[in-house]
Design a protein around this motif. Structure first.
Motif: not given
Ligand code: GDP
Length: 197
Positions: A33-37
């Protein structure tokens, strides 16, 4: 750097499963959920990584060949509470195996959520990588999501924490995938490394 071609190569479950090639590899990792994708998709300007409503679902090392020159490696997220302890252990094992032993790894980009204060799990992960001399850079994500003052405060607190164990800090990039901030800088950084290698 212009992204001309993006080819999905394979998803691997262990180091020995990884492609037997010599392309430089740039890996992306962070808590679920850190925004990797979102960051990966913004970097290559297309949807290759699945932004998830089910966090923690990347459980493989995913290899994408970029411009026929380098691999972007999408690593599994660490520290997702809803996966079983066994799965988590297994994932950490695969991640460490890759980060420590993969000779083709040029930089591991460790993603940090800029909207929250420094988290122990992230600091531990980064410090562990540092101890093992894994080449890394920090990418702070979602800087559009909070007020500038809060982002700045979180960033400074993070730097303060890192400074306790790092003599020279790794590079830190401030990004927003939504607003496409810092994406160009990241690509430039990768390009510079590719050109000097
Ligand atoms: P992943 O689990 O690390 O792959 O994270 P995702 O890319 O799926 O993003 C998790 C959540 O954060 C999603 O709801 C995204 O829309 C949101 N998100 C990701 N990047 C940004 C960003 O740059 N800005 C904002 N405001 N939200 C973001």
């Amino acid at each position: 750097m212009n992204i001309k071609t993006v080819k999905y190569i394979k998803s691997c479950v262990s180091l020995k499963d990884c492609p037997n090639t010599n392309f430089p590899e740039f890996a992306f990792i962070g808590r679920s959920n850190v925004g990797k994708s979102s960051l990966i998709n913004a970097l290559v300007d297309q949807k290759i990584a699945h932004t998830s409503s089910t966090p923690g679902k990347t459980q493989t090392l995913n290899f994408y060949l970029i411009n026929e020159k380098w691999y972007l490696v999408d690593l599994p997220g660490y520290g997702y509470a809803k996966t079983s302890q066994n799965t988590r252990k297994q994932l950490i094992k695969i991640i460490n195996e890759y980060l420590i032993n993969r000779k083709q790894l040029y930089i591991a980009f460790i993603l940090i959520d800029s909207t929250i204060p420094p988290q122990k799990i992230d600091l531990d992960f980064i410090n562990n990588c540092g101890q093992k001399q894994i080449p890394l850079a920090i990418v702070m994500t979602k800087i559009d999501k909070e007020r500038k003052l809060i982002i700045e405060k979180n960033k400074n607190a993070f730097i303060d924490e890192l400074s306790k164990s790092w003599e020279i800090l790794p590079p830190i990039f401030m990004t927003s995938s939504t607003k496409k901030i810092g994406i160009e800088e990241l690509l430039k950084y990768i390009n510079n490394i590719l050109q000097t290698s």
